[in-house]
Design a protein around this motif. Sequence first.
Motif, PDB file in Angstrom:
ATOM      1  N   MET A 115       0.826  -1.209   0.000  1.00 21.45           N
ATOM      2  CA  MET A 115       0.000   0.000   0.000  1.00 21.45           C
ATOM      3  C   MET A 115       0.863   1.262   0.000  1.00 21.45           C
ATOM      4  O   MET A 115       0.491   2.279  -0.603  1.00 21.45           O
ATOM      5  CB  MET A 115      -0.945  -0.010   1.205  1.00 21.45           C
ATOM      6  CG  MET A 115      -1.967  -1.144   1.179  1.00 21.45           C
ATOM      7  SD  MET A 115      -2.903  -1.293  -0.375  1.00 21.45           S
ATOM      8  CE  MET A 115      -3.765   0.290  -0.392  1.00 21.45           C
ATOM      9  N   LEU A 116       2.009   1.221   0.688  1.00 22.77           N
ATOM     10  CA  LEU A 116       2.921   2.362   0.669  1.00 22.77           C
ATOM     11  C   LEU A 116       3.429   2.615  -0.743  1.00 22.77           C
ATOM     12  O   LEU A 116       3.486   3.772  -1.201  1.00 22.77           O
ATOM     13  CB  LEU A 116       4.094   2.124   1.623  1.00 22.77           C
ATOM     14  CG  LEU A 116       5.187   3.201   1.624  1.00 22.77           C
ATOM     15  CD1 LEU A 116       4.629   4.547   2.054  1.00 22.77           C
ATOM     16  CD2 LEU A 116       6.360   2.781   2.534  1.00 22.77           C
ATOM     17  N   LEU A 117       3.784   1.543  -1.456  1.00 19.31           N
ATOM     18  CA  LEU A 117       4.271   1.706  -2.831  1.00 19.31           C
ATOM     19  C   LEU A 117       3.178   2.293  -3.719  1.00 19.31           C
ATOM     20  O   LEU A 117       3.439   3.217  -4.507  1.00 19.31           O
ATOM     21  CB  LEU A 117       4.757   0.365  -3.383  1.00 19.31           C
ATOM     22  CG  LEU A 117       5.244   0.379  -4.839  1.00 19.31           C
ATOM     23  CD1 LEU A 117       6.373   1.381  -5.030  1.00 19.31           C
ATOM     24  CD2 LEU A 117       5.682  -1.009  -5.277  1.00 19.31           C
ATOM     25  N   LEU A 118       1.966   1.785  -3.623  1.00 17.57           N
ATOM     26  CA  LEU A 118       0.877   2.346  -4.412  1.00 17.57           C
ATOM     27  C   LEU A 118       0.669   3.820  -4.096  1.00 17.57           C
ATOM     28  O   LEU A 118       0.467   4.643  -5.003  1.00 17.57           O
ATOM     29  CB  LEU A 118      -0.416   1.574  -4.154  1.00 17.57           C
ATOM     30  CG  LEU A 118      -0.713   0.338  -4.995  1.00 17.57           C
ATOM     31  CD1 LEU A 118      -2.111  -0.171  -4.679  1.00 17.57           C
ATOM     32  CD2 LEU A 118      -0.565   0.602  -6.486  1.00 17.57           C
ATOM     33  N   SER A 119       0.726   4.177  -2.814  1.00 17.81           N
ATOM     34  CA  SER A 119       0.554   5.584  -2.421  1.00 17.81           C
ATOM     35  C   SER A 119       1.648   6.460  -3.018  1.00 17.81           C
ATOM     36  O   SER A 119       1.389   7.584  -3.477  1.00 17.81           O
ATOM     37  CB  SER A 119       0.565   5.710  -0.894  1.00 17.81           C
ATOM     38  OG  SER A 119      -0.533   5.042  -0.328  1.00 17.81           O
ATOM     39  N   LEU A 197       9.685  15.728   5.861  1.00 15.03           N
ATOM     40  CA  LEU A 197       9.423  14.726   4.830  1.00 15.03           C
ATOM     41  C   LEU A 197       8.911  13.425   5.443  1.00 15.03           C
ATOM     42  O   LEU A 197       8.073  12.741   4.849  1.00 15.03           O
ATOM     43  CB  LEU A 197      10.697  14.459   4.018  1.00 15.03           C
ATOM     44  CG  LEU A 197      11.176  15.601   3.124  1.00 15.03           C
ATOM     45  CD1 LEU A 197      12.535  15.268   2.515  1.00 15.03           C
ATOM     46  CD2 LEU A 197      10.157  15.898   2.025  1.00 15.03           C
ATOM     47  N   ALA A 198       9.403  13.093   6.623  1.00 12.35           N
ATOM     48  CA  ALA A 198       8.979  11.862   7.280  1.00 12.35           C
ATOM     49  C   ALA A 198       7.532  11.937   7.743  1.00 12.35           C
ATOM     50  O   ALA A 198       6.786  10.951   7.676  1.00 12.35           O
ATOM     51  CB  ALA A 198       9.889  11.560   8.470  1.00 12.35           C
ATOM     52  N   SER A 199       7.111  13.105   8.208  1.00 11.84           N
ATOM     53  CA  SER A 199       5.781  13.242   8.803  1.00 11.84           C
ATOM     54  C   SER A 199       4.716  13.705   7.814  1.00 11.84           C
ATOM     55  O   SER A 199       3.521  13.573   8.080  1.00 11.84           O
ATOM     56  CB  SER A 199       5.834  14.220   9.982  1.00 11.84           C
ATOM     57  OG  SER A 199       6.294  15.494   9.564  1.00 11.84           O
ATOM     58  N   SER A 200       5.127  14.223   6.666  1.00 10.42           N
ATOM     59  CA  SER A 200       4.158  14.709   5.670  1.00 10.42           C
ATOM     60  C   SER A 200       3.390  13.554   5.038  1.00 10.42           C
ATOM     61  O   SER A 200       3.937  12.456   4.854  1.00 10.42           O
ATOM     62  CB  SER A 200       4.871  15.479   4.552  1.00 10.42           C
ATOM     63  OG  SER A 200       5.452  16.659   5.021  1.00 10.42           O
ATOM     64  N   GLN A 201       2.138  13.801   4.683  1.00 11.42           N
ATOM     65  CA  GLN A 201       1.425  12.852   3.841  1.00 11.42           C
ATOM     66  C   GLN A 201       2.145  12.808   2.496  1.00 11.42           C
ATOM     67  O   GLN A 201       2.501  13.843   1.939  1.00 11.42           O
ATOM     68  CB  GLN A 201      -0.024  13.282   3.652  1.00 11.42           C
ATOM     69  CG  GLN A 201      -0.865  13.193   4.913  1.00 11.42           C
ATOM     70  CD  GLN A 201      -2.311  13.545   4.647  1.00 11.42           C
ATOM     71  OE1 GLN A 201      -2.613  14.357   3.785  1.00 11.42           O
ATOM     72  NE2 GLN A 201      -3.207  12.916   5.383  1.00 11.42           N
TER      73      GLN A 201
END
Length: 245
Positions: A115-119, A197-201
């Motif tokens: 799901m992370l890759l798709l996002s 960058l870590a916390s951003s959508q």
Amino acid sequence: MPLYKEQGVVLSRVKLGEADRIVTILTQGSGKVRAVAKGIRRTKSKFGARLEPFTHVSLMIYRGRGALDTVAQAEIVSSFRPLRDDLELMTAGEAMLEAVDKVAEDHERNVRLFMLLLSGLRALELSPADPAAVAESFLLKLLSLSGFHPALTACAVCGRLNPSLFSAGQGGGVCDDCAEYGAGPVSAESLQLLQHLASSQIEHAGDVVLNGDARREARAMLYGFTEYYFERRMRSLPLLARGMS
């Protein structure tokens, strides 16, 4: 050979013989799968361009007795065509695909990774102002998912706030008292940028173009940290860095 149904994203492909290819696919339910697509390089192949890198596909696969399965059928769910038509988008996307290929385990289900890759690919398909920032946000989220999120706001060893040094081997930012040999200075701006960058959508990580000294330093920290914990060099990262102004 048993037949199973999956959906997945094509990570890479290599030639096999005169007409076939081996495709590596991150699937939703079966983890990373390496499978032979027979006859795909022939003009009249039934697969056409359905098994290109980036493509989200629905698959029917024969499970092999060895390391390789065989693709029986493939239908496109989403082609992510814009990523192939723009060099910056493609470079950012290739960094995502390579990173996933490095961490995904063969036939080990990892829905959160899928799901992370798709996002990430969907975020790039929106043509962000800064595609590299999207890829870097993706890398930080992937590190976190893999259990290797770097310490950015406090010392990785003692927890003291506002570390002024950075050490991949010690887990990220460290204070003067805890730093071991090899830890290097890092600016507060660079750590703040990485934390952003870590916390951003991920779909908003590239909304604004980021550049300058802090970006270059942050990028060096992140790329070194990523390769340290993946225990592999990533050929896509120098290409991603080259695109930054």
